[in-house]
Scaffold this active site. Structure first.
Site, short mmCIF file in Angstrom:
data_model
loop_
_atom_site.label_atom_id
_atom_site.label_comp_id
_atom_site.label_asym_id
_atom_site.label_seq_id
_atom_site.Cartn_x
_atom_site.Cartn_y
_atom_site.Cartn_z
N SER A 118 34.94 -6.65 20.67
CA SER A 118 35.92 -7.45 19.94
C SER A 118 35.23 -8.67 19.32
CB SER A 118 37.07 -7.84 20.88
OG SER A 118 38.16 -8.36 20.16
N HIS A 159 40.35 -3.46 16.70
CA HIS A 159 41.77 -3.19 16.96
C HIS A 159 42.50 -2.72 15.69
CE1 HIS A 159 40.40 -5.45 20.36
NE2 HIS A 159 40.46 -6.61 19.73
#
Length: 204
Positions: A118, A159
């Site tokens: 991330s 994501h």
């Protein structure tokens, strides 16, 4: 040769990547810095425990409390570095303020395997400006430039399947920034594998 695994969320691709480059019992420097501004850091605990369950040893690197000289020496005993998720703006600010950005850049370019999840994946690109739609830039008030580490030419957008932030935000990010940046959208079960000049998306 630069060796990187840039993960959106899940760490399924880590064993194959890390074992091939550092062995099945690799010592991994674990950098939790991106999450240090939050009270709840559950995802960081999951990353740390997952790496250990996969057979790797994690060595905590709290770059915000360690002097640059100590950070540099600590990398001598590590086989790889893993930078976990959180706020990419805070992460970039901390990496610059502590000198870790330059230290790590030299090591990675010299061949130290890098894994980022991330925010840890986003920070290595040319710029983190587009990530302002996923993370709050105001949480890094001291950051003076959104220019990233520049290890790759693409802005990683994690994501991208919308499970974390919703598809509407991902679509709006694409609309706003696709004409200014090369965007690499990764679903939570994907990772970007970078091995020298070779770049490919793998399952994770």
């Amino acid at each position: 040769m630069t060796e990187m695994l840039l993960l959106s969320r899940w760490l399924g691709a880590v064993p194959a990547f890390l074992t091939a480059r550092a062995g099945p019992d690799a010592r991994v420097g674990f950098v939790p810095t991106a999450s240090s501004i939050y009270a709840d850091r559950a995802w960081v605990d999951v990353d740390r425990s997952t790496l250990r369950d996969q057979g790797f040893t994690t060595v905590e690197l709290d770059i915000e409390s360690m002097p640059a000289s100590e950070l540099s020496v600590s990398l001598d005993d590590l086989d790889a570095v893993f930078v976990s998720g959180g706020n990419v703006f805070h992460l970039l600010a901390a990496m610059r303020d502590t000198g870790f950005a330059d230290i790590l850049t030299r090591r990675v370019r010299a061949g130290l395997p890098y894994l980022g999840a991330s925010a840890g994946a986003c920070v290595v690109g040319p710029d983190i400006e587009p990530l302002g739609m996923l993370d709050d830039p105001a949480e890094a008030p001291g950051l003076v430039s959104t220019t990233g580490l520049g290890w790759i030419d693409e802005v990683v957008v994690p994501h991208a399947d919308g499970i974390v932030s919703g598809l509407a935000v991902v679509d709006e990010l694409r609309t706003r920034f696709a004409d200014r940046f090369a965007l690499r959208f990764l679903d939570d079960d994907q990772a970007l594998l970078v091995s020298g000049a070779s770049v490919s998306v793998v399952s994770s």
